[in-house]
Scaffold this motif. Sequence first.
Motif, PDB file in Angstrom:
ATOM      1  N   ASP A  15      65.264  11.548   6.609  1.00 59.67           N
ATOM      2  CA  ASP A  15      66.381  10.763   6.281  1.00 59.67           C
ATOM      3  C   ASP A  15      67.425  10.843   7.511  1.00 59.67           C
ATOM      4  O   ASP A  15      68.170   9.801   8.007  1.00 59.67           O
ATOM      5  CB  ASP A  15      67.518  10.987   5.387  1.00 59.67           C
ATOM      6  CG  ASP A  15      67.607  12.557   5.413  1.00 59.67           C
ATOM      7  OD1 ASP A  15      66.818  13.553   5.240  1.00 59.67           O
ATOM      8  OD2 ASP A  15      68.742  12.913   5.472  1.00 59.67           O
ATOM      9  N   CYS A  61      65.266  16.729  -6.644  1.00 58.20           N
ATOM     10  CA  CYS A  61      65.118  16.223  -5.432  1.00 58.20           C
ATOM     11  C   CYS A  61      66.595  15.987  -4.854  1.00 58.20           C
ATOM     12  O   CYS A  61      67.460  15.534  -5.815  1.00 58.20           O
ATOM     13  CB  CYS A  61      64.175  15.097  -5.065  1.00 58.20           C
ATOM     14  SG  CYS A  61      62.820  15.430  -4.724  1.00 58.20           S
ATOM     15  N   GLY A  98      69.711  14.138  -3.441  1.00 59.44           N
ATOM     16  CA  GLY A  98      70.260  12.547  -2.997  1.00 59.44           C
ATOM     17  C   GLY A  98      70.679  12.360  -1.638  1.00 59.44           C
ATOM     18  O   GLY A  98      71.010  13.222  -0.896  1.00 59.44           O
ATOM     19  N   ASP A  99      70.527  11.075  -1.360  1.00 58.24           N
ATOM     20  CA  ASP A  99      70.867  10.717   0.094  1.00 58.24           C
ATOM     21  C   ASP A  99      70.031  11.433   1.128  1.00 58.24           C
ATOM     22  O   ASP A  99      70.443  11.665   2.203  1.00 58.24           O
ATOM     23  CB  ASP A  99      72.364  11.182   0.279  1.00 58.24           C
ATOM     24  CG  ASP A  99      73.122  10.424  -0.314  1.00 58.24           C
ATOM     25  OD1 ASP A  99      72.806   9.088  -1.125  1.00 58.24           O
ATOM     26  OD2 ASP A  99      74.285  10.773  -0.718  1.00 58.24           O
ATOM     27  N   ARG A 100      69.010  11.976   0.904  1.00 59.27           N
ATOM     28  CA  ARG A 100      67.902  12.440   1.741  1.00 59.27           C
ATOM     29  C   ARG A 100      66.384  11.741   1.666  1.00 59.27           C
ATOM     30  O   ARG A 100      66.288  10.793   0.981  1.00 59.27           O
ATOM     31  CB  ARG A 100      67.724  14.055   1.443  1.00 59.27           C
ATOM     32  CG  ARG A 100      69.008  14.651   1.425  1.00 59.27           C
ATOM     33  CD  ARG A 100      69.331  14.992   2.842  1.00 59.27           C
ATOM     34  NE  ARG A 100      70.640  15.767   3.132  1.00 59.27           N
ATOM     35  CZ  ARG A 100      71.751  15.391   3.012  1.00 59.27           C
ATOM     36  NH1 ARG A 100      72.226  13.985   3.093  1.00 59.27           N
ATOM     37  NH2 ARG A 100      72.788  16.238   3.300  1.00 59.27           N
ATOM     38  N   ASP A 101      65.373  12.301   2.369  1.00 56.77           N
ATOM     39  CA  ASP A 101      64.159  11.716   2.705  1.00 56.77           C
ATOM     40  C   ASP A 101      63.559  11.389   1.059  1.00 56.77           C
ATOM     41  O   ASP A 101      63.111  12.312   0.441  1.00 56.77           O
ATOM     42  CB  ASP A 101      63.382  12.899   3.385  1.00 56.77           C
ATOM     43  CG  ASP A 101      61.906  12.196   3.438  1.00 56.77           C
ATOM     44  OD1 ASP A 101      61.623  10.893   3.473  1.00 56.77           O
ATOM     45  OD2 ASP A 101      61.083  13.124   3.877  1.00 56.77           O
ATOM     46  N   LYS A 102      63.527   9.930   0.708  1.00 57.30           N
ATOM     47  CA  LYS A 102      62.941   9.558  -0.372  1.00 57.30           C
ATOM     48  C   LYS A 102      61.443   9.702  -0.563  1.00 57.30           C
ATOM     49  O   LYS A 102      60.948   9.772  -1.483  1.00 57.30           O
ATOM     50  CB  LYS A 102      63.305   8.271  -0.728  1.00 57.30           C
ATOM     51  CG  LYS A 102      64.948   8.158  -0.971  1.00 57.30           C
ATOM     52  CD  LYS A 102      65.473   6.744  -1.395  1.00 57.30           C
ATOM     53  CE  LYS A 102      66.983   6.734  -1.570  1.00 57.30           C
ATOM     54  NZ  LYS A 102      67.429   5.343  -2.190  1.00 57.30           N
ATOM     55  N   ARG A 125      59.590  12.695  -1.985  1.00 55.92           N
ATOM     56  CA  ARG A 125      59.720  12.776  -3.696  1.00 55.92           C
ATOM     57  C   ARG A 125      58.455  12.791  -4.393  1.00 55.92           C
ATOM     58  O   ARG A 125      58.123  13.746  -5.234  1.00 55.92           O
ATOM     59  CB  ARG A 125      60.806  11.823  -4.285  1.00 55.92           C
ATOM     60  CG  ARG A 125      62.237  12.283  -3.858  1.00 55.92           C
ATOM     61  CD  ARG A 125      63.433  11.316  -4.160  1.00 55.92           C
ATOM     62  NE  ARG A 125      64.559  11.459  -3.569  1.00 55.92           N
ATOM     63  CZ  ARG A 125      65.605  10.734  -3.427  1.00 55.92           C
ATOM     64  NH1 ARG A 125      65.501   9.762  -4.583  1.00 55.92           N
ATOM     65  NH2 ARG A 125      66.813  10.952  -2.930  1.00 55.92           N
ATOM     66  N   GLU A 130      73.847   9.645  -5.151  1.00 55.65           N
ATOM     67  CA  GLU A 130      72.626   8.572  -5.735  1.00 55.65           C
ATOM     68  C   GLU A 130      72.713   8.971  -7.079  1.00 55.65           C
ATOM     69  O   GLU A 130      73.465   9.829  -7.744  1.00 55.65           O
ATOM     70  CB  GLU A 130      71.226   9.171  -5.486  1.00 55.65           C
ATOM     71  CG  GLU A 130      70.768   8.647  -3.871  1.00 55.65           C
ATOM     72  CD  GLU A 130      69.284   8.751  -3.755  1.00 55.65           C
ATOM     73  OE1 GLU A 130      68.602   8.385  -4.509  1.00 55.65           O
ATOM     74  OE2 GLU A 130      68.705   9.519  -2.881  1.00 55.65           O
ATOM     75  N   ILE A 171      66.931   9.503  -9.678  1.00 57.79           N
ATOM     76  CA  ILE A 171      66.066  10.350  -8.837  1.00 57.79           C
ATOM     77  C   ILE A 171      65.247  11.230  -9.768  1.00 57.79           C
ATOM     78  O   ILE A 171      64.061  11.393  -9.278  1.00 57.79           O
ATOM     79  CB  ILE A 171      67.173  11.552  -8.145  1.00 57.79           C
ATOM     80  CG1 ILE A 171      68.015  10.814  -7.062  1.00 57.79           C
ATOM     81  CG2 ILE A 171      66.324  12.685  -7.409  1.00 57.79           C
ATOM     82  CD1 ILE A 171      69.068  11.726  -6.610  1.00 57.79           C
ATOM     83  N   SER A 230      61.968   9.018 -10.450  1.00 57.46           N
ATOM     84  CA  SER A 230      61.165   9.051  -9.469  1.00 57.46           C
ATOM     85  C   SER A 230      60.211   9.868  -9.425  1.00 57.46           C
ATOM     86  O   SER A 230      59.100  10.156  -8.658  1.00 57.46           O
ATOM     87  CB  SER A 230      61.902   8.744  -8.199  1.00 57.46           C
ATOM     88  OG  SER A 230      62.473  10.071  -7.684  1.00 57.46           O
TER      89      SER A 230
END
Length: 469
Positions: free
Chosen positions: A199, A361, A363-367, A370, A394, A399, A402
């Motif tokens: 991210d 996981c 939030g606001d990080r490398d999706k 996941r 998020e 999350i 996902s």
Amino acid sequence: MDLTKLKHDGYNLKSNWQELNSKSIFFTYTKSIKKFEELEILCIKKKCNYIICDYSLKKSINKKIDIKYSFHKDLKDTAIYCSDIFYAKKNIAKIILVTGTNGKTSISYNLYDILNNMNIKSAYVGTLGFYASGKKIKNLLNTTPDLITLMSSINEAEKNYKCKYIIIEASSIGFIEKRLGKIKADIGILTNLTQDHLDYHGSLLNYHKSKISLLKKHLKKDSTLLIQDKIQNNYHIELNKKFNTTFQSNYMKENNIQLIDNGYFMTKLSIDDVIIKKFNLPNNFIIKNLLTNYIFLKLIKIKLNLKIIFNYKTVKGRHHVIHNKFNKLVIVDYAHTPDGIYNLLSPYKNIKCSKIVIFGCGGDRDKGKRPKMAKVVNKFSNIQIITDDNPRNENPKLIRNSLIKYCDNSHDIGNRLSAIKKGFNLLNKDLGILFILGKGHEEEQLYKNKLFKFSDIRESIKIAKTINS
């Protein structure tokens, strides 16, 4: 503001307002007007009369108070300039730089602990805080703290504690943000290059390049560099041109070091066909990290005490065993990347019992990581409990969704405490292992802009008392 004169007059440089006094110069990185106004008031209370700050705050200063300001457009470069004035350009202690995706904290802190237990005064600066000569000095906000904090910690370790070695955890983000300043380390360890912080870096290639650049810029030429895991050949060629590199696996083969896996919770370490240690652990990353420190100390020619080196101690939140009785094991771990989770769970794959994994996981990080994380958890567990990590801004439910779609036997429990209680209830019904992943040593949970006190370790210790024999 004449910093050279102020230093001569006994002033010191601080970036933490709590450490200010009448002989301090406060270096603040904030660009928030509201926060800056609060800091001005705190400076007055602390009798601090000097502030170095961002140029954008020039129109916001309180002209009614007796504070002298120095405004700058690039605080990162300004921090380097200030550090050059206030801190020695040549360190007395040897600097050990530890970087990589996984394992930095365990290796760094254990190395610090080993050296001190061998009566070699050392310091550690990293995720767990600033430690020197066996004492915790203070908590830190980041793995690699801001440059002013880092340099003052090094200075304190050398002058107040007479440390011979200072171990620094170096993050890729810290490097990009120039938190390492002009530091040139004497020795280095690269753990591995996998996936994290995409991210921030934008791509895996950028992330990997930042790690390689970090070493090339902040490690002295011809230094010893131990590489724990194999890396791409082009990266190795690039590093080997500048440093004396050694791969851990090659060193083990060349020096007849073997790990013999005896099945359930037993691994033997053999050196030159002599059994040195029996670990009540599967052949996992803990043993691997201890071997990293053993090999590293051999490479830099420090006289070794094998009993101290291989005396395994839990690093808080890293394979942190909460309960190990009645064939029921509970482990809290910081693993939050696909590779980190694999390293934790895979050594237990042949142990025939129920394996329950609690994870989420941030939030606001490398999706992109996941689905990979969820697939690894699903592969090595019987039951998956998906919960909230640090959702930040998020939607927590999205999350969790996902992750759920990649799990075969999952429970969706957003509240982390409820998820942990569910895990213990399931463990009570059968023999098995409960893994609680993602937060490790952390003691807060972040929803939007609100921090809530929460510790996986503390809550798990409380609940573990209810486990039935």
